[in-house]
Every structure is written in structure tokens, then in C-alpha cells.
Design a protein around this motif. Structure first.
Motif, PDB file in Angstrom:
ATOM      1  N   ASN A 140      -5.306  -2.340  14.502  1.00  0.00           N
ATOM      2  CA  ASN A 140      -5.037  -3.002  13.029  1.00  0.00           C
ATOM      3  C   ASN A 140      -4.234  -3.824  12.593  1.00  0.00           C
ATOM      4  O   ASN A 140      -3.844  -4.475  11.525  1.00  0.00           O
ATOM      5  CB  ASN A 140      -4.611  -1.701  12.297  1.00  0.00           C
ATOM      6  N   GLU A 142      -1.144  -3.994  12.800  1.00  0.00           N
ATOM      7  CA  GLU A 142       0.013  -3.707  12.229  1.00  0.00           C
ATOM      8  C   GLU A 142       1.257  -3.599  13.334  1.00  0.00           C
ATOM      9  O   GLU A 142       2.160  -4.155  12.790  1.00  0.00           O
ATOM     10  CB  GLU A 142       0.204  -1.913  12.098  1.00  0.00           C
TER      11      GLU A 142
ATOM     12  N   TYR B  82       2.729 -13.743   6.794  1.00  0.00           N
ATOM     13  CA  TYR B  82       1.486 -13.529   7.385  1.00  0.00           C
ATOM     14  C   TYR B  82       0.730 -12.605   6.834  1.00  0.00           C
ATOM     15  O   TYR B  82       1.048 -11.462   6.694  1.00  0.00           O
ATOM     16  CB  TYR B  82       1.497 -13.349   9.133  1.00  0.00           C
ATOM     17  N   PHE B  84      -2.443 -10.569   7.089  1.00  0.00           N
ATOM     18  CA  PHE B  84      -3.517 -10.287   8.125  1.00  0.00           C
ATOM     19  C   PHE B  84      -4.882  -9.975   7.574  1.00  0.00           C
ATOM     20  O   PHE B  84      -4.956  -9.419   6.161  1.00  0.00           O
ATOM     21  CB  PHE B  84      -2.995  -8.893   8.956  1.00  0.00           C
ATOM     22  N   GLN B  85      -5.730 -10.143   8.162  1.00  0.00           N
ATOM     23  CA  GLN B  85      -7.205  -9.688   7.679  1.00  0.00           C
ATOM     24  C   GLN B  85      -7.376  -8.350   6.989  1.00  0.00           C
ATOM     25  O   GLN B  85      -8.057  -8.100   5.852  1.00  0.00           O
ATOM     26  CB  GLN B  85      -8.316 -10.074   8.812  1.00  0.00           C
ATOM     27  N   ALA B  88      -2.885  -4.785   7.379  1.00  0.00           N
ATOM     28  CA  ALA B  88      -2.044  -4.195   8.463  1.00  0.00           C
ATOM     29  C   ALA B  88      -0.652  -3.755   7.855  1.00  0.00           C
ATOM     30  O   ALA B  88       0.351  -4.223   8.128  1.00  0.00           O
ATOM     31  CB  ALA B  88      -1.678  -5.357   9.148  1.00  0.00           C
ATOM     32  N   LEU B  89      -1.010  -2.728   6.827  1.00  0.00           N
ATOM     33  CA  LEU B  89       0.330  -2.013   6.353  1.00  0.00           C
ATOM     34  C   LEU B  89       0.575  -0.882   7.014  1.00  0.00           C
ATOM     35  O   LEU B  89      -0.447  -0.474   7.655  1.00  0.00           O
ATOM     36  CB  LEU B  89      -0.396  -1.369   4.765  1.00  0.00           C
ATOM     37  N   LEU B  90       1.802  -0.625   7.107  1.00  0.00           N
ATOM     38  CA  LEU B  90       2.141   0.798   7.822  1.00  0.00           C
ATOM     39  C   LEU B  90       1.866   1.952   7.192  1.00  0.00           C
ATOM     40  O   LEU B  90       2.272   1.913   5.963  1.00  0.00           O
ATOM     41  CB  LEU B  90       3.775   0.683   8.121  1.00  0.00           C
ATOM     42  N   TRP B  92       2.801   5.099   7.154  1.00  0.00           N
ATOM     43  CA  TRP B  92       3.667   6.252   6.626  1.00  0.00           C
ATOM     44  C   TRP B  92       4.514   5.399   5.536  1.00  0.00           C
ATOM     45  O   TRP B  92       5.504   6.394   5.239  1.00  0.00           O
ATOM     46  CB  TRP B  92       4.661   6.590   7.868  1.00  0.00           C
ATOM     47  N   LEU B  93       4.536   4.121   5.192  1.00  0.00           N
ATOM     48  CA  LEU B  93       5.458   3.658   4.325  1.00  0.00           C
ATOM     49  C   LEU B  93       4.478   3.608   3.124  1.00  0.00           C
ATOM     50  O   LEU B  93       3.463   3.077   2.937  1.00  0.00           O
ATOM     51  CB  LEU B  93       5.890   2.387   4.765  1.00  0.00           C
ATOM     52  N   GLU B  97       7.621   0.326  -0.255  1.00  0.00           N
ATOM     53  CA  GLU B  97       8.315   0.243   1.081  1.00  0.00           C
ATOM     54  C   GLU B  97       7.799  -0.718   2.269  1.00  0.00           C
ATOM     55  O   GLU B  97       8.336  -1.398   2.717  1.00  0.00           O
ATOM     56  CB  GLU B  97       8.336   1.579   1.825  1.00  0.00           C
ATOM     57  N   LEU B 101       9.873  -4.019   3.548  1.00  0.00           N
ATOM     58  CA  LEU B 101      10.276  -3.979   4.889  1.00  0.00           C
ATOM     59  C   LEU B 101      10.763  -5.320   5.493  1.00  0.00           C
ATOM     60  O   LEU B 101      11.922  -5.381   6.149  1.00  0.00           O
ATOM     61  CB  LEU B 101       8.948  -3.659   5.590  1.00  0.00           C
ATOM     62  N   PRO B 102      10.098  -6.494   5.372  1.00  0.00           N
ATOM     63  CA  PRO B 102      10.745  -7.743   5.783  1.00  0.00           C
ATOM     64  C   PRO B 102      11.946  -8.021   5.161  1.00  0.00           C
ATOM     65  O   PRO B 102      12.914  -8.806   5.820  1.00  0.00           O
ATOM     66  CB  PRO B 102       9.587  -8.768   5.307  1.00  0.00           C
ATOM     67  N   ARG B 150       3.466  -8.515   0.725  1.00  0.00           N
ATOM     68  CA  ARG B 150       4.466  -8.303   1.934  1.00  0.00           C
ATOM     69  C   ARG B 150       4.598  -9.857   2.576  1.00  0.00           C
ATOM     70  O   ARG B 150       5.587 -10.145   2.883  1.00  0.00           O
ATOM     71  CB  ARG B 150       4.095  -7.492   2.852  1.00  0.00           C
TER      72      ARG B 150
END
Ligand code: ATP
Ligand code: MG
Lengths: 274, 258
Positions: A140, A142, B82, B84-85, B88-90, B92-93, B97, B101-102, B150
């Protein structure tokens, strides 16, 4: 570059021997990559305790490794001890040596079986989950997102998991050992008429600190191996969801084989005197 | 500012990029269009060193991205945002959050300053109410917008947007496009946008490049793009019912609104 995102070699249309050769190269590359990753993760350990966020992360991983696996380890530990107690007990009664049941069960558990079954449980319960989780994250993008933010995936994702496995694995092995000894004793007492007290005295008198330490050391190694193998497999996931399935499967198989082989090697190193 | 020279990428046996060369100058909005699966996302990933080219080079100013590693690559990547298409989030946050992160990892800002900037960024993409939800609890379009927040929350020189508006409703899409334009103007950020929304790309980009069958078909200003006689370009324009006249009309409308 621990996360490759693509096959290192193109095996399409190559002859059989070339494919074998490339596969060997890939294997060595994987070993090298695992070692690099392990060193990077180990060197990130001190950092883990400085930041509040990463401390939280480590504790949640320890919870996953240590507490969530307890039910499985409990059953496995207890039944391993019970099976050992029954089999060894049956053999010993043939020679009227039931009084040594405790010693036999204790020795096999503390030296071999407890670290071994704990390792197997951890690789099935935790290692597979790590490989699947990291693999999904690779697919994905990530992990790529982390890399763009200059957050090392090894430090951020592998180090907490590896740390949790390394710390919890010996505890769980100890727990499995205690339960196994009790299980063996219960079987001896109820099925083979070995008094529980006598069983325990025999068990405790045979176990040396060395046995305990070697056993715990072994499970520490198993914990690290499971963490490194499943992280690497997760990170080298390719080709979407099927890739995640493959990575998970491979991580369990490789951990399993390494647990067997390394278990033998550690035993050989500590117990066979020249 | 960014320069790709004869970028070629081969995965296994399939050639995904074949001798792609282009350059993007500072402060430009550069759009990349083309059919699905022609290597647009792969091109973007090459710009930040997520893929190594099979042959060819990528430069950011005088530094070669395609061979950089370690600290040097980190320095280069710090200049990029960047999207992402897939967002691309994490997982568990929470959304907030994720956006923070950055800032947390790359800057030394105070906690309340971070919170303020995160809320500003979320406000800009219309996600203020979703700040405390987790990625799995929001829709795909919302995930994409959170990814956008983000990407732009930190001050950087170049932002890469991989399909920022696909999967969004038209009104939100316009907001996002305006946001991209505004960030580009206010902060002088160089933007590279991969998009399927040709009409909007024609309106807000400085240059448009089309990739088809792993090759560059055209790299031109919007006016030249619409006027091009190239068969592939015409086909692409036809598919979205854009003619030279309708483009001119759209442009007038668009400039009135600015
Ligand atoms: N890691 C990878 N390994 C092998 N092949 C890949 C990999 N990543 C992408 N590809 C291939 O590269 C080609 C281009 O992919 P890419 O994602 O760049 O397309 P795209 O132009 O972004 O399409 P879309 O508009 O659908 O996003 C695809 O055919 C894909 O199969
Ligand atoms: Mg794409």
C-alpha cells in the motif's frame, strides 16, 4: 535499501541451472539483508526509549507478543508437559524408575521443549502477523511514505517488534516450562501414581542454573530470528495481496526451520564437551 | 529543477518506462497524463529514489537522485512532499496523527505549534471533522485528502501528487485543484501532478506531458497540447470531449473565477 519492491533477478526464460544459481544468489542476498537489518534494528534500540511515541509503540508490541499469545502458550506448554510426562512415565515404569519422572520432564522441557514450542507458537502467532502487516504496508506504499519522510522503516517498524519479541520470548519460554513441569507432574500423579512431591523434588534437584540460562538464551535467539525473518519477508513482498500471502507463509516456514537448526546448534555448543 | 535523462525501467521482462526524458523548472505545475498502467506512478517514484532506474538518470538540481543513498538520499527526500495514489496512511494512527508525523519526525516544532499546523492542513482539505478517526473508518476519497494534507503540511520545495482528485466528487475535486494551485503560488512550490482529469490539468498546469506505451508522446504547454496534431493526444482529448474551442471557453471561465 531493505525494502526492494521488485525482484532482484529476472528468472523468466532462463535455463534450469541458471534459475537455481540465481535462487542461491537471492538466498545469500536475503541472509545479508537480514543481518544488516538486524544490526540496524539493534542499534536503534536505545533510541526507542527516548521518544514518548516509540516507547508507547514498544509497549503495545510487547502486549501483542507477551499477553495476547498467553492462551496459546498456556495450552501448548501444559500439553507438551503432559505428553512428555505420559510417554516418559510409561517408559520409566517399565524399569521401575518412576522416581526420575520429574527429572526427565524437567530436563527436556527446560533445555529443549519449552524454548522450542514457544518459538513455534510465536512464529505462528506473531511472526506471521508481522510479515502480513509489513507486507501489506509495502504493497500500500505506506513503507514508501515513511521513507519519503526520512523515517527509517527499520527503526520505526522493525525495532519495536524485534525488541518486543526478544524481551518477551524468554519470559514466555519460562512460563511454558513451568506449566509443562506442572502438567507432567499432574499426569504422573493421576495416571502413573507418582507422588507429586517426589516428582517436584526430583525435577528441582536436576535443574542447574546453566540449563535455565541456556534455555532462556535459546529462546532469546528464537525471538530475534522470528522478528528478523518475518520483517524481512514482509519487506520483500511483491505483487499485491498474493505476495502478502506468500510472504506470510515463507516467514513461518523459514522461522520454523531456523528454530530447529539453531536449537540444535546452541545445544551442541553448550552441552557437548570436548 | 528536476531532470530525468533517458529514464528506462524494466520489471522482469516488461518495459515500463522507455527512454523517458523531461525536466521541470522551479515553481512550475507539471502534469503527467496518460492511460492506466503506463508507468506514471513508477515515474514519480523514480524522482524520489523509491525505484532505481534500469538505465538513465534522475537529477534534482545538480544532485543525482538515482544513485543517492543513505544520508544524501534523506537530504534529497526532505525536500519532497508526496501524495501516494492510495493515500498510504498508517493504519494505527488517527488522521491527525498521520498528518502530524512528518512534522514530528522532521522538524523541532513544539507540540501545540504542530497541532495548529495539522489542523490548518486538515481544514484546507476539508477534513477537520475527521481528525480523530482512523484511516479504516473513513472513505477512500477522504483517505486521499488526508494523504494530501500530510504531503503539504511540511514546508518543502517540491510536491508530487499521484492522482489527487481521482475518486473525489466534482466539487471537492475543484477545491483540491484550487488548493494545489494556491500552494504552488503562495509558497512557490514546484508541483508534479499525475492526473486523469485532463480538463482541469489543462487549466491549472504550466506544462503537460503525456506518456503512452511507456514513451513520452508530448511535453508541451496546455495551449500547444490542445493544438497538437498527434493522434494519441487527439484521441485522449476526444475521450474527454475537449476541443480547441471548448478549451478556450473553459479557460476564459476559469480565469474569470481566479
Ligand atoms: N513493483 C513492481 N514490480 C513489478 N511491476 C511493477 C511494479 N510496480 C509497477 N509495476 C508495473 O508497472 C506498470 C506501470 O505501473 P504504474 O503504477 O506506474 O501505472 P500508472 O500509470 O500509475 O497507472 P494508473 O493510472 O492506473 O495509476 C504496471 O504495468 C505495473 O504492472
Ligand atoms: Mg498510478
Amino acid at each position: 535499501m531493505v525494502v526492494t519492491r521488485e525482484s532482484v533477478f529476472n528468472k523468466n526464460g532462463k535455463s534450469f541451472f541458471k534459475v537455481i544459481l540465481l535462487q542461491m544468489c537471492e538466498m545469500f542476498a536475503a541472509i545479508g539483508m537480514s543481518v544488516i537489518m538486524m544490526c540496524e534494528a539493534l542499534s536503534a534500540f536505545p533510541l526507542l526509549f527516548f521518544k514518548k511515541d516509540s516507547r508507547k509503540n514498544v509497549f503495545s508490541q510487547m502486549y501483542i507478543v507477551g499477553i495476547r499469545t498467553l492462551p496459546v502458550i498456556t495450552v501448548v506448554g501444559l500439553f507438551t508437559g503432559m505428553i512428555l510426562g505420559l510417554q516418559v512415565g510409561l517408559a520409566l515404569t517399565k524399569f521401575n524408575q518412576e522416581s526420575f519422572l520429574g527429572a526427565a520432564v524437567m530436563l527436556s522441557l527446560i533445555r529443549e521443549m519449552a524454548p522450542f514450542v514457544t518459538g513455534i507458537c510465536l512464529s505462528a502467532c506473531v511472526g506471521s502477523a508481522i510479515a502480513a502487516e509489513l507486507g501489506t504496508m509495502v504493497v500500500n506504499d505506506e513503507v514508501a511514505a515513511l521513507e519519503i519522510m526520512s523515517i527509517s522503516p527499520v527503526r520505526y517498524l522493525v525495532a519495536p517488534r524485534l525488541g518486543a519479541l526478544a524481551v518477551m520470548s524468554p519470559f514466555l519460554a519460562f512460563y511454558a516450562c513451568v506449566l509443562g513441569v506442572v502438567g507432567g507432574g499432574l499426569i504422573g500423579w493421576t495416571q502413573l501414581a507418582v507422588p507429586f512431591r517426589q516428582y517436584m523434588v526430583s525435577a528441582m534437584s536436576i535443574a542447574l542454573p546453566k540449563d535455565l540460562f541456556v534455555g532462556l538464551f535459546k529462546s532469546l535467539i528464537f525471538g530475534i530470528v522470528i522478528g528478523v525473518v518475518s520483517s524481512r519477508e514482509g519487506f520483500s513482498t511483491k505483487l499485491g495481496a498474493t505476495g502478502v500471502g506468500k510472504a506470510t507463509q515463507r516467514s513461518v516456514i523459514i522461522s520454523f526451520l531456523l528454530i530447529l537448526v539453531l536449537g540444535y546448534m546452541v545445544t551442541r555448543a553448550f552441552y557437548l564437551e570436548f | 529543477m528536476i531532470r530525468c535523462e533517458n529514464l528506462t525501467k524494466i520489471f522482469g521482462d516488461s518495459v515500463v518506462l522507455d527512454n523517458v526524458s523531461f525536466s521541470v523548472s522551479k515553481g512550475e505545475i507539471f502534469s503527467i497524463v496518460g492511460p492506466s498502467g503506463t508507468g506514471k506512478s513508477v515515474t514519480l517514484k523514480h524522482l524520489v529514489g523509491l525505484f532505481r532506474p534500469t538505465s538513465g538518470k534522475v537529477f534534482l538540481q545538480d544532485e543525482e537522485v538515482s544513485s543517492a543513498s543513505g544520508k544524501k538520499l534523506e537530504k534529497i527526500r526532505e525536500r519532497f512532499g508526496y501524495l501516494f495514489q492510495g493515500g498510504a496512511l498508517l493504519g494505527w494512527l488517527s488522521v491527525a496523527e498521520n498528518v502530524a508525523l512528518p512534522l514530528k519526525e522532521l522538524t523541532r516544532l513544539k507540540e501545540d505549534e504542530i497541532n495548529r499546523q495539522v489542523m490548518d492542513a486538515l481544514d484546507a482539505v476539508g477534513l477537520k471533522d475527521a481528525a480523530d478517526l482512523f484511516p479504516a473508518e473513513i472513505s477512500g476519497g477522504m483517505q486521499k485528502r488526508a494523504g494530501l494534507a500530510r504531503a503539504i503540511v511540511r514546508k518543502c520545495d517540491i510536491v508530487l501528487y499521484d492522482e489527487p482528485t481521482s475518486g473525489l466528487d466534482p466539487v471537492t475535486a475543484i477545491t483540491i485543484n484550487n488548493l494545489i494551485k494556491r500552494i504552488n503560488k503562495e509558497r512557490g512550490i514546484t508541483s508534479i501532478v499525475v492526473t486523469h482529469d485532463l480538463a482541469n490539468a489543462l487549466l491549472f498546469s504550466d506544462r503537460i506531458m503525456m506518456i503512452k506505451d511507456s514513451k513520452v508522446v508530448i511535453n508541451a504547454t496546455p495551449d500547444e497540447f490542445v493544438a497538437s496534431a498527434n493522434k494519441d493526444v487527439q484521441e485522449f482529448l476526444d475521450a474527454q470531449f475537449i476541443t480547441e474551442e471548448s478549451y478556450k471557453r473553459m479557460k476564459v471561465e476559469y480565469e474569470k473565477k481566479q
